[in-house]
Design a protein around this motif. Structure first.
Motif, PDB file in Angstrom:
ATOM      1  N   SER A 194      36.566  40.608  42.890  1.00 24.28           N
ATOM      2  CA  SER A 194      36.757  42.177  42.949  1.00 24.28           C
ATOM      3  C   SER A 194      37.637  42.650  41.857  1.00 24.28           C
ATOM      4  O   SER A 194      37.158  43.711  41.307  1.00 24.28           O
ATOM      5  CB  SER A 194      37.518  42.303  44.317  1.00 24.28           C
ATOM      6  OG  SER A 194      37.863  43.694  44.375  1.00 24.28           O
ATOM      7  N   LEU A 195      38.803  41.816  41.277  1.00 26.73           N
ATOM      8  CA  LEU A 195      39.400  42.708  40.460  1.00 26.73           C
ATOM      9  C   LEU A 195      38.877  42.554  38.976  1.00 26.73           C
ATOM     10  O   LEU A 195      38.941  43.503  38.257  1.00 26.73           O
ATOM     11  CB  LEU A 195      40.710  41.932  40.542  1.00 26.73           C
ATOM     12  CG  LEU A 195      41.682  41.878  41.473  1.00 26.73           C
ATOM     13  CD1 LEU A 195      42.793  41.029  41.415  1.00 26.73           C
ATOM     14  CD2 LEU A 195      42.363  43.340  41.456  1.00 26.73           C
ATOM     15  N   LEU A 196      37.866  41.404  38.669  1.00 31.49           N
ATOM     16  CA  LEU A 196      37.086  41.275  37.482  1.00 31.49           C
ATOM     17  C   LEU A 196      35.894  41.665  37.570  1.00 31.49           C
ATOM     18  O   LEU A 196      34.937  41.294  36.793  1.00 31.49           O
ATOM     19  CB  LEU A 196      37.517  39.823  37.115  1.00 31.49           C
ATOM     20  CG  LEU A 196      38.770  39.222  36.856  1.00 31.49           C
ATOM     21  CD1 LEU A 196      38.587  37.764  36.817  1.00 31.49           C
ATOM     22  CD2 LEU A 196      39.372  39.900  35.631  1.00 31.49           C
ATOM     23  N   SER A 197      35.230  42.606  38.355  1.00 32.15           N
ATOM     24  CA  SER A 197      34.023  42.823  38.670  1.00 32.15           C
ATOM     25  C   SER A 197      33.440  43.494  37.323  1.00 32.15           C
ATOM     26  O   SER A 197      32.219  43.372  37.371  1.00 32.15           O
ATOM     27  CB  SER A 197      33.724  43.693  39.783  1.00 32.15           C
ATOM     28  OG  SER A 197      34.456  44.975  39.619  1.00 32.15           O
ATOM     29  N   ASP A 198      34.092  44.115  36.670  1.00 37.23           N
ATOM     30  CA  ASP A 198      33.804  44.727  35.594  1.00 37.23           C
ATOM     31  C   ASP A 198      33.352  43.650  34.323  1.00 37.23           C
ATOM     32  O   ASP A 198      32.490  44.008  33.363  1.00 37.23           O
ATOM     33  CB  ASP A 198      34.643  45.584  34.741  1.00 37.23           C
ATOM     34  CG  ASP A 198      34.746  46.935  35.646  1.00 37.23           C
ATOM     35  OD1 ASP A 198      33.810  47.400  36.202  1.00 37.23           O
ATOM     36  OD2 ASP A 198      35.698  47.565  35.514  1.00 37.23           O
TER      37      ASP A 198
END
Lengths: 201, 170
Positions: A194-198
């Protein structure tokens, strides 16, 4: 070639038991060989837990000092590797707990101490310098995301995903059940995704 | 540069990112100072640990030793005081008993009677019971008036008072 690297090559897993026996009887040379064998790997784990080079080096030293001082208490119920990792992980968790209020993550010196050889790069179309820059930035983002996890979740991710230790061994190191390890790992990976979704798919 | 990745289709997976990080683990091999530092710290910690252990036991022993001295003297004084009081009490009690017995005329008469012959026992007296056994009557002539010393509680019709009196007469 560095002398310590030569020494490490000579130490195999079979030799470790003999070295441990010798170190228990007070042989510092034997302990020195053990230290060379585990030093970098343990430092890597502690670095990924603290995300600070000097803190990690200090804690790695402390781990070996503590291990040598209490090696006579090693009862061979677990492997020596698990035992020394447990000391290192516990020391680091205690350190992080104490430092939590004023803790900030510095990614200093990390890139200066990494070797870029044999890396399995996923961005193969880019040239080397661009790849390295991109990789460094991605690692920085991963470190940032790791820093947002709780200490225990981060430790499990580091031990399993980065250091490649089995669930069973992590359970021994962290003094919990395998189920807890799997559950925490699943939760931590969901959070990281979720935190690294980009940046990750 | 990462901003361009946000819309890229060639994003790595999380596992690939972990693999990449595994291959880029920081190393201490280049730092030869690390080994020396560990050795120095280990030896220092051993030295300080041993000194601390030795000092700890020395301090503990000293504290125990000095705390025991007054306690020892207290115990000594306490024992001597209690011994004195016991001796004084025994002496007083004995003199009272002797005085009381001299006032009992019947007992005095009996003790002075020539009909009783006392034999001194030769074995070592070690307790109060033995002391009582240390004297015995060798001969004793029973007379009619010895019934005076029998117990009143034995005055029952069903008993033969004469026989009982014989049994209970010393």
């Amino acid at each position: 070639m560095d002398a310590s690297i030569d020494k490490r090559k000579l130490v195999t897993n079979c030799d470790i038991d003999d070295l441990v026996e010798s170190a228990i009887s007070g042989n510092f040379e034997a302990f020195d060989s053990i230290m060379v064998h585990y030093r970098d790997r343990l430092f890597g784990v502690i670095y990924n837990m603290t995300l600070n080079h000097s803190d990690a080096a200090d804690l790695t030293q402390e781990t070996f000092v503590k291990a040598f001082r209490s090696i006579s208490k090693f009862k061979r119920k677990s492997s020596f590797f698990t035992w020394i990792y447990r000391i290192g992980v516990n020391l680091t968790l205690t350190f992080l707990k104490k430092k939590r209020s004023k803790y900030f993550f510095s990614f200093d010196q990390f890139f200066g101490n990494t070797s870029n050889s044999d890396s399995q790069l996923f961005l193969s179309k880019e040239n080397s310098s661009v790849k390295n820059t991109l990789l460094n930035e991605l690692h920085e983002k991963l470190n940032e995301a790791l820093s947002k996890l709780s200490d225990k979740h981060r430790t499990i991710v580091v031990l399993y995903e980065i250091d490649g230790i089995s669930h069973k061994e992590i359970a021994e190191i962290m003094n919990c059940t395998e189920g807890t390890v799997r559950s925490r790992l699943h939760y931590a990976k969901l959070q990281l995704q979720s935190l690294l979704s980009d940046y990750v798919r | 540069m990462l901003d361009n990745m946000k819309n890229s289709t060639e994003k790595p997976t999380l596992e690939e990112l972990f693999d990449s990080k595994r291959l880029h683990q920081p190393s201490l091999s280049a730092s030869s100072k690390f080994d020396d530092d560990v050795k120095i710290r280990t030896l220092n910690s051993f030295h300080s640990y041993n000194s601390l252990t030795t000092n700890k036991y020395l301090i503990l022993f000293t504290v125990l030793f000095f705390s025991c001295i007054p306690f020892y003297y207290f115990l000594l004084s306490d024992v001597s005081v209690s011994n004195k009081s016991v001796i004084t009490y025994t002496e007083q009690k004995s003199s009272i008993l002797v005085e009381e017995s001299s006032q009992n005329s019947k007992l005095s008469d009996d003790l002075s009677s020539s009909e009783f012959e006392y034999v001194e026992n030769s074995y070592l007296v070690s307790s109060s019971t033995d002391y009582e056994k240390s004297f015995a009557l060798k001969t004793m002539v029973l007379e009619n008036d010895t019934q005076l010393y029998t117990s009143i509680s034995l005055d029952d019709d069903t008993f033969n008072s004469q026989e009982m009196s014989h049994n209970h007469t010393f």
